[in-house]
Design a protein around this motif. Structure first.
Motif, PDB file in Angstrom:
ATOM      1  N   MET A   1       0.824  -1.212   0.000  1.00 62.30           N
ATOM      2  CA  MET A   1       0.000   0.000   0.000  1.00 62.30           C
ATOM      3  C   MET A   1       0.857   1.260   0.000  1.00 62.30           C
ATOM      4  N   LEU A   2       1.944   1.250   0.761  1.00 67.81           N
ATOM      5  CA  LEU A   2       2.741   2.457   0.886  1.00 67.81           C
ATOM      6  C   LEU A   2       3.660   2.683  -0.312  1.00 67.81           C
ATOM      7  N   LYS A   3       3.710   1.732  -1.234  1.00 67.64           N
ATOM      8  CA  LYS A   3       4.560   1.901  -2.410  1.00 67.64           C
ATOM      9  C   LYS A   3       3.829   2.618  -3.538  1.00 67.64           C
ATOM     10  N   GLN A   4       2.565   2.946  -3.348  1.00 63.10           N
ATOM     11  CA  GLN A   4       1.790   3.710  -4.310  1.00 63.10           C
ATOM     12  C   GLN A   4       1.178   4.919  -3.613  1.00 63.10           C
ATOM     13  N   LEU A   5       1.108   6.013  -4.330  1.00 65.33           N
ATOM     14  CA  LEU A   5       0.452   7.206  -3.818  1.00 65.33           C
ATOM     15  C   LEU A   5      -0.891   7.320  -4.515  1.00 65.33           C
ATOM     16  N   LEU A   6      -1.962   7.006  -3.797  1.00 68.36           N
ATOM     17  CA  LEU A   6      -3.293   6.952  -4.398  1.00 68.36           C
ATOM     18  C   LEU A   6      -4.079   8.234  -4.168  1.00 68.36           C
ATOM     19  N   ASN A   7      -4.025   8.766  -2.986  1.00 72.84           N
ATOM     20  CA  ASN A   7      -4.689  10.043  -2.714  1.00 72.84           C
ATOM     21  C   ASN A   7      -3.977  10.754  -1.569  1.00 72.84           C
ATOM     22  N   GLU A   8      -4.189  12.044  -1.483  1.00 73.95           N
ATOM     23  CA  GLU A   8      -3.562  12.858  -0.442  1.00 73.95           C
ATOM     24  C   GLU A   8      -4.544  13.935   0.010  1.00 73.95           C
ATOM     25  N   ALA A   9      -4.303  14.440   1.206  1.00 76.08           N
ATOM     26  CA  ALA A   9      -5.033  15.609   1.693  1.00 76.08           C
ATOM     27  C   ALA A   9      -4.046  16.522   2.401  1.00 76.08           C
ATOM     28  N   ARG A  10      -4.192  17.830   2.180  1.00 72.17           N
ATOM     29  CA  ARG A  10      -3.293  18.813   2.780  1.00 72.17           C
ATOM     30  C   ARG A  10      -4.107  19.995   3.296  1.00 72.17           C
ATOM     31  N   LEU A  11      -3.606  20.597   4.352  1.00 72.19           N
ATOM     32  CA  LEU A  11      -4.191  21.835   4.860  1.00 72.19           C
ATOM     33  C   LEU A  11      -3.160  22.546   5.711  1.00 72.19           C
ATOM     34  N   ARG A  12      -3.409  23.823   5.945  1.00 72.20           N
ATOM     35  CA  ARG A  12      -2.612  24.584   6.898  1.00 72.20           C
ATOM     36  C   ARG A  12      -3.525  24.977   8.045  1.00 72.20           C
ATOM     37  N   LEU A  13      -3.090  24.619   9.241  1.00 70.36           N
ATOM     38  CA  LEU A  13      -3.889  24.836  10.449  1.00 70.36           C
ATOM     39  C   LEU A  13      -3.356  26.043  11.207  1.00 70.36           C
ATOM     40  N   ARG A  14      -4.247  26.992  11.496  1.00 74.33           N
ATOM     41  CA  ARG A  14      -3.896  28.154  12.313  1.00 74.33           C
ATOM     42  C   ARG A  14      -4.374  27.927  13.742  1.00 74.33           C
ATOM     43  N   ILE A  15      -3.467  28.071  14.681  1.00 73.82           N
ATOM     44  CA  ILE A  15      -3.769  27.887  16.102  1.00 73.82           C
ATOM     45  C   ILE A  15      -3.534  29.211  16.801  1.00 73.82           C
ATOM     46  N   THR A  16      -4.572  29.745  17.423  1.00 75.64           N
ATOM     47  CA  THR A  16      -4.485  31.035  18.113  1.00 75.64           C
ATOM     48  C   THR A  16      -4.732  30.830  19.598  1.00 75.64           C
ATOM     49  N   THR A  17      -3.855  31.360  20.408  1.00 81.03           N
ATOM     50  CA  THR A  17      -4.008  31.219  21.859  1.00 81.03           C
ATOM     51  C   THR A  17      -5.145  32.114  22.341  1.00 81.03           C
ATOM     52  N   TRP A 231      -5.259  27.130  26.552  1.00 79.18           N
ATOM     53  CA  TRP A 231      -6.528  27.332  25.842  1.00 79.18           C
ATOM     54  C   TRP A 231      -6.238  27.918  24.455  1.00 79.18           C
ATOM     55  N   VAL A 232      -6.705  27.226  23.436  1.00 78.40           N
ATOM     56  CA  VAL A 232      -6.445  27.651  22.059  1.00 78.40           C
ATOM     57  C   VAL A 232      -7.690  27.438  21.210  1.00 78.40           C
ATOM     58  N   LYS A 233      -7.679  28.044  20.034  1.00 78.37           N
ATOM     59  CA  LYS A 233      -8.670  27.774  19.002  1.00 78.37           C
ATOM     60  C   LYS A 233      -7.936  27.557  17.688  1.00 78.37           C
ATOM     61  N   GLY A 234      -8.496  26.698  16.838  1.00 76.19           N
ATOM     62  CA  GLY A 234      -7.852  26.400  15.567  1.00 76.19           C
ATOM     63  C   GLY A 234      -8.814  26.537  14.408  1.00 76.19           C
ATOM     64  N   ALA A 235      -8.284  26.787  13.232  1.00 70.73           N
ATOM     65  CA  ALA A 235      -9.098  26.900  12.022  1.00 70.73           C
ATOM     66  C   ALA A 235      -8.223  26.595  10.817  1.00 70.73           C
ATOM     67  N   ILE A 236      -8.842  26.082   9.766  1.00 68.53           N
ATOM     68  CA  ILE A 236      -8.130  25.831   8.517  1.00 68.53           C
ATOM     69  C   ILE A 236      -7.876  27.167   7.830  1.00 68.53           C
ATOM     70  N   SER A 237      -6.624  27.433   7.489  1.00 69.54           N
ATOM     71  CA  SER A 237      -6.291  28.681   6.803  1.00 69.54           C
ATOM     72  C   SER A 237      -6.740  28.610   5.350  1.00 69.54           C
ATOM     73  N   GLU A 238      -7.380  29.660   4.882  1.00 72.68           N
ATOM     74  CA  GLU A 238      -7.809  29.728   3.494  1.00 72.68           C
ATOM     75  C   GLU A 238      -6.916  30.651   2.671  1.00 72.68           C
ATOM     76  N   GLU A 239      -5.782  31.043   3.249  1.00 79.32           N
ATOM     77  CA  GLU A 239      -4.831  31.887   2.532  1.00 79.32           C
ATOM     78  C   GLU A 239      -3.846  31.019   1.745  1.00 79.32           C
ATOM     79  N   GLU A 240      -3.494  31.472   0.556  1.00 79.94           N
ATOM     80  CA  GLU A 240      -2.492  30.776  -0.248  1.00 79.94           C
ATOM     81  C   GLU A 240      -1.140  30.853   0.454  1.00 79.94           C
ATOM     82  N   HIS A 241      -0.393  29.757   0.410  1.00 77.49           N
ATOM     83  CA  HIS A 241       0.908  29.718   1.076  1.00 77.49           C
ATOM     84  C   HIS A 241       1.916  29.085   0.134  1.00 77.49           C
ATOM     85  N   GLU A 242       2.935  29.857  -0.242  1.00 78.47           N
ATOM     86  CA  GLU A 242       3.995  29.375  -1.132  1.00 78.47           C
ATOM     87  C   GLU A 242       3.400  28.732  -2.388  1.00 78.47           C
TER      88      GLU A 242
END
Length: 352
Positions: A1-17, A231-242
């Protein structure tokens, strides 16, 4: 299974104190605070950061509690060999199954034939692992969720806080037990990358559960969580990065995605299995499910990028994907098969 790349998911997580935060460095200072945050050298200076290993540990622990609440004896107990330290061993056995890594290690111990078999048949190791080990890994199977270090994206603000030891007899301050903490103040934002490869749809749901609870402020990070820190809060960043798009991004290799309809998002089970090996359970290779897919709303088009095609989920499309994936996660955990059914599926032709 690990010798093939079938699907991927990516995100950037913002964590604010939302309150003071301390991930301790473990190093003492001379004439300074007794506890200081972990630092890294970046942008020409020393600055605090949140280690990816710490975040991954917090996420894993949180998911283990959720799965144990949904259905007992599905997730494994990760601390193999600590039975002698258990205050209530019977209660633990009612809640958790035995450690996945410990179980395979025990089978392979002093048995070279079994060890070579397990090393050659990663399908069985994966299929017989608990849901958390399938995603985060164990001593016998590499995790497929990578969480990077979270670096500052706002100005660092640190403050000193006094602490004092409590006398358990009187309930008051203990004599000469004062100490100092250097913490990160509220309102400081960090950002990290999260990458998931060869995912099943229910594993997306597992990740979305953690992200939802971060968004709701239900997950605390670092030291002193019972004393009001972390105590923190997190959200998926919707800003383009690199040059990488924001939001929740899935990817497949160009050419292979011709099998996947534009209106569907396939998980690992659908990519691997043409038919279930055992029709009664719907299980196929690696103990995955043939119906491992979700329907997508109109307008989620593929974008070419190098050798990949990307799909970007934001706003309503992301909310819909999150609800569908969390539904898959809950259903899979509640219907998690017994090991005998998994082994029967492998023996019936599911094995690669």
């Amino acid at each position: 299974m690990l010798k093939q790349l079938l699907n991927e998911a990516r995100l950037r997580l913002r964590i604010t104190t939302t309150g003071p935060l301390l991930v301790k460095s473990g190093l003492s200072t001379v004439g300074g605070p007794d506890m200081t945050p972990v630092l890294t050298f970046r942008n020409g200076r020393q600055e605090p950061f949140l280690p990816g290993s710490s975040l991954k540990g917090v996420f894993r622990s949180h998911v283990e509690k959720i799965i144990a609440s949904l259905r007992p004896r599905v997730v494994c107990y990760p601390f193999a060999g600590s039975e002698g330290q258990e205050a209530d061993l019977e209660e633990r056995r009612r809640t958790y199954r035995d450690s996945c890594g410990g179980r395979f290690t025990s089978e392979a111990k002093d048995n070279d034939q079994r060890r070579h078999y397990l090393e050659a048949h990663t399908d069985e190791v994966y299929a017989c692992s608990c849901p958390v080990c399938r995603l985060f890994g164990s001593t016998w199977f590499i995790g497929r969720l990578a969480i990077g270090d979270a670096y500052l994206v706002s100005a660092p603000v640190r403050e000193l806080r006094d602490g004092v030891g409590i006398d358990r007899l009187t309930g008051g301050a203990a004599h000469r037990a004062k100490f100092e903490l250097e913490v990160i103040s509220a309102g400081v934002t960090f950002e990290c990358a999260i990458h998931l490869r060869n995912f099943e749809i229910w594993q997306l749901g597992m990740l979305f559960v953690v992200l939802q609870d971060l968004e709701d402020g239900l997950i605390h990070i670092g030291s002193g969580r019972s004393r009001g820190l972390g105590w923190v809060k997190g959200a998926i960043s919707e800003e383009e990065h690199e040059s990488w798009p924001g939001g929740f991004v899935t990817a497949t290799i160009r050419g292979s995605d011709a099998r996947e309809p534009v209106s569907e998002l396939w998980g690992l089970g659908r990519w691997l299995n043409e038919r279930p090996a055992v029709r009664e359970t719907g299980l196929g290779r690696y103990g995955t499910w043939y119906d491992d897919l979700v329907k997508l709303p109109a307008g989620i088009e593929r974008r070419p990028r190098g050798i990949r095609h990307l799909r970007v989920f934001t706003n309503e499309a992301l909310a819909q994907l999150r609800e569908e994936a969390i539904g898959h996660f809950i259903r899979r955990i509640q219907e998690w098969p017994e090991e005998s059914a998994v082994l029967a599926a492998l023996a019936a032709g599911g094995r690669v």
